[in-house]
Design a protein around this motif. Structure first.
Motif, mmCIF file in Angstrom:
data_model
loop_
_atom_site.group_PDB
_atom_site.id
_atom_site.type_symbol
_atom_site.label_atom_id
_atom_site.label_comp_id
_atom_site.label_asym_id
_atom_site.label_seq_id
_atom_site.Cartn_x
_atom_site.Cartn_y
_atom_site.Cartn_z
ATOM 1 N N PHE A 1 50.408 -0.620 -9.315
ATOM 2 C CA PHE A 1 48.949 -0.527 -9.455
ATOM 3 C C PHE A 1 48.348 -1.871 -9.865
ATOM 4 C CE2 PHE A 1 49.781 4.026 -9.476
ATOM 5 C CZ PHE A 1 48.694 4.506 -8.754
ATOM 6 N N THR A 2 49.084 -2.638 -10.657
ATOM 7 C CA THR A 2 48.591 -3.960 -11.053
ATOM 8 C C THR A 2 48.550 -4.903 -9.861
ATOM 9 O OG1 THR A 2 49.560 -3.626 -13.248
ATOM 10 C CG2 THR A 2 48.905 -5.862 -12.684
ATOM 11 N N LEU A 3 49.498 -4.733 -8.930
ATOM 12 C CA LEU A 3 49.540 -5.589 -7.747
ATOM 13 C C LEU A 3 48.365 -5.363 -6.800
ATOM 14 C CD1 LEU A 3 53.331 -5.705 -6.814
ATOM 15 C CD2 LEU A 3 51.860 -7.640 -7.399
ATOM 16 N N ARG A 4 47.596 -4.322 -7.042
ATOM 17 C CA ARG A 4 46.372 -4.152 -6.263
ATOM 18 C C ARG A 4 45.328 -5.188 -6.634
ATOM 19 N NH1 ARG A 4 45.307 2.417 -5.967
ATOM 20 N NH2 ARG A 4 46.726 2.801 -4.218
ATOM 21 N N ARG A 5 45.516 -5.801 -7.796
ATOM 22 C CA ARG A 5 44.560 -6.819 -8.256
ATOM 23 C C ARG A 5 45.204 -8.200 -8.366
ATOM 24 N NH1 ARG A 5 44.112 -2.558 -11.768
ATOM 25 N NH2 ARG A 5 45.157 -3.751 -13.399
ATOM 26 N N ALA A 6 46.532 -8.250 -8.338
ATOM 27 C CA ALA A 6 47.232 -9.526 -8.483
ATOM 28 C C ALA A 6 48.135 -9.753 -7.283
ATOM 29 C CB ALA A 6 48.057 -9.528 -9.770
ATOM 30 N N LYS A 7 48.318 -11.008 -6.909
ATOM 31 C CA LYS A 7 49.127 -11.327 -5.743
ATOM 32 C C LYS A 7 50.607 -11.285 -6.070
ATOM 33 C CE LYS A 7 49.495 -14.690 -1.991
ATOM 34 N NZ LYS A 7 48.993 -15.962 -1.435
ATOM 35 N N HIS A 8 50.975 -11.768 -7.247
ATOM 36 C CA HIS A 8 52.370 -11.774 -7.678
ATOM 37 C C HIS A 8 52.457 -11.189 -9.077
ATOM 38 C CE1 HIS A 8 53.681 -14.216 -4.298
ATOM 39 N NE2 HIS A 8 52.691 -15.065 -4.546
ATOM 40 N N LEU A 9 53.597 -10.616 -9.373
ATOM 41 C CA LEU A 9 53.829 -10.060 -10.702
ATOM 42 C C LEU A 9 55.331 -10.019 -10.948
ATOM 43 C CD1 LEU A 9 51.857 -8.916 -12.893
ATOM 44 C CD2 LEU A 9 52.626 -6.653 -12.188
ATOM 45 N N PRO A 10 55.787 -10.495 -12.099
ATOM 46 C CA PRO A 10 57.220 -10.397 -12.396
ATOM 47 C C PRO A 10 57.648 -8.939 -12.474
ATOM 48 C CG PRO A 10 55.987 -11.130 -14.333
ATOM 49 C CD PRO A 10 55.044 -11.166 -13.184
ATOM 50 N N GLY A 11 58.759 -8.629 -11.843
ATOM 51 C CA GLY A 11 59.172 -7.235 -11.733
ATOM 52 C C GLY A 11 60.001 -6.719 -12.889
ATOM 53 N N LEU A 12 60.417 -7.595 -13.816
ATOM 54 C CA LEU A 12 61.338 -7.162 -14.869
ATOM 55 C C LEU A 12 60.700 -6.832 -16.217
ATOM 56 C CD1 LEU A 12 64.361 -9.554 -14.220
ATOM 57 C CD2 LEU A 12 64.048 -7.198 -13.470
ATOM 58 N N PRO A 13 59.745 -7.604 -16.732
ATOM 59 C CA PRO A 13 59.303 -7.407 -18.121
ATOM 60 C C PRO A 13 58.816 -6.000 -18.443
ATOM 61 C CG PRO A 13 58.481 -9.486 -17.282
ATOM 62 C CD PRO A 13 59.080 -8.774 -16.111
ATOM 63 N N ILE A 14 57.941 -5.443 -17.640
ATOM 64 C CA ILE A 14 57.364 -4.137 -17.977
ATOM 65 C C ILE A 14 58.408 -3.019 -17.919
ATOM 66 C CG2 ILE A 14 55.631 -2.423 -17.359
ATOM 67 C CD1 ILE A 14 53.852 -4.701 -16.352
#
Length: 292
Positions: free
Chosen positions: A261-274
């Motif tokens: 859902f965050t990637l709907r607003r961001a182009k990249h996101l680290p996949g591990l922290p959350i």
């Protein structure tokens, strides 16, 4: 983890396929290994002897061993990632051959472990066929991962490798190193995605890195993310038990959903922290409240 255009990201059941398959296969790997009674030696990438898992946290976490082991693991990951991206930019065909060879060897080893587990729990005769069965499976997995087009086949092959490798490391990694590594790899992932060597990767690069990243719809998820999801779940099951493993698996899925859902607003996101933070925090809290 990222996608081409944040406004176009569509979340469908297929988007969950690589993560869901990795979790299911991790459970199969861990439960079969536990049933067979196999105990793995400490991984060669964590050579420093650390305190016992039963040591008081204050004593164990003041010991340098878990931090040194984690530094070695993170260092190997960083160096190998830079080398892979360098080869990809200069000699993509060579990278494809190297990835195919590595995928075959890892798949062969994973299948051998599964056959050994089955032979110890069902019938010893099964292991008589381990060479042809492991070779055939490794060839199929490598073909699906590297040479065949298709989201489902690629997701299955990537999950098979990630869950097997992550499951074995999770069951063998020293306990305190595991705790430190989860925190450290999350920080590393943030730096790599936003400031480091992963910051310039796009969806178009997934074709060059075929076998190291999985495309599902508009989403690209790295094999390393699936590996660490599996490592975390297997380590929690191995050290805390099935109930905590279920909680950790659920938290991984919740964290993954948050990323989508965050990637709907961001182009990249680290996949591990959350996902990893949710899984480990939930495990530690429930173990403190209710015991292992």
């Amino acid at each position: 983890m990222g996608e081409e255009d944040a406004r176009r990201l569509r979340i469908t059941p297929k988007t969950y396929l690589p993560v869901a398959l990795s979790i299911i296969m991790t459970w199969i790997c861990v439960l079969l290994t536990g049933r067979a009674g196999i105990v793995f030696p400490k991984p060669i990438i964590t050579p420093v002897e650390e305190p016992s898992p039963t040591a008081p946290p204050a004593q164990a976490l003041s010991n340098p061993a878990p931090y040194l082991n984690t530094l070695i693991v993170i260092g190997l990951i960083a160096i190998s990632s830079i080398i892979i991206l360098y080869i990809a930019s200069r000699k993509p065909r060579i990278l494809r051959i190297l990835v195919a060879c590595l995928a075959w060897l890892v798949s062969f080893s994973i299948t051998t472990l599964h056959l050994l587990n089955l032979s110890l729990t069902l019938n010893p005769w099964i292991f008589n066929l381990w060479i042809p069965l492991a070779s055939a499976t490794a060839t199929i997995i490598t073909y699906l991962l590297i040479f065949r087009e298709g989201e489902i086949s690629m997701s299955f092959a990537a999950s098979y490798i990630a869950s097997g490798a992550g499951g074995v490391i999770g069951m063998s990694i020293p306990y305190w190193t595991f705790l430190i590594l989860v925190a450290a790899i999350s920080i590393y992932d943030i730096l790599a995605v936003y400031k480091g060597h992963l910051s310039h990767l796009t969806k178009q690069d997934a074709s060059i890195l075929k076998g190291l990243a999985v495309e599902v719809g508009d989403l690209v998820i790295g094999l390393g993310d699936l590996f660490f999801y599996s490592l975390t779940i297997s380590a929690i099951i191995w050290n805390y038990g099935i109930i905590h493993g279920i909680i950790a698996s659920t938290m991984i899925l919740i964290g993954y959903t948050t990323i989508l859902f965050t990637l709907r607003r961001a182009k990249h996101l680290p996949g591990l922290p959350i996902p990893l933070t949710l899984a480990l925090t939930a495990t530690l809290l429930t173990s403190l409240l209710f015991g292992k």
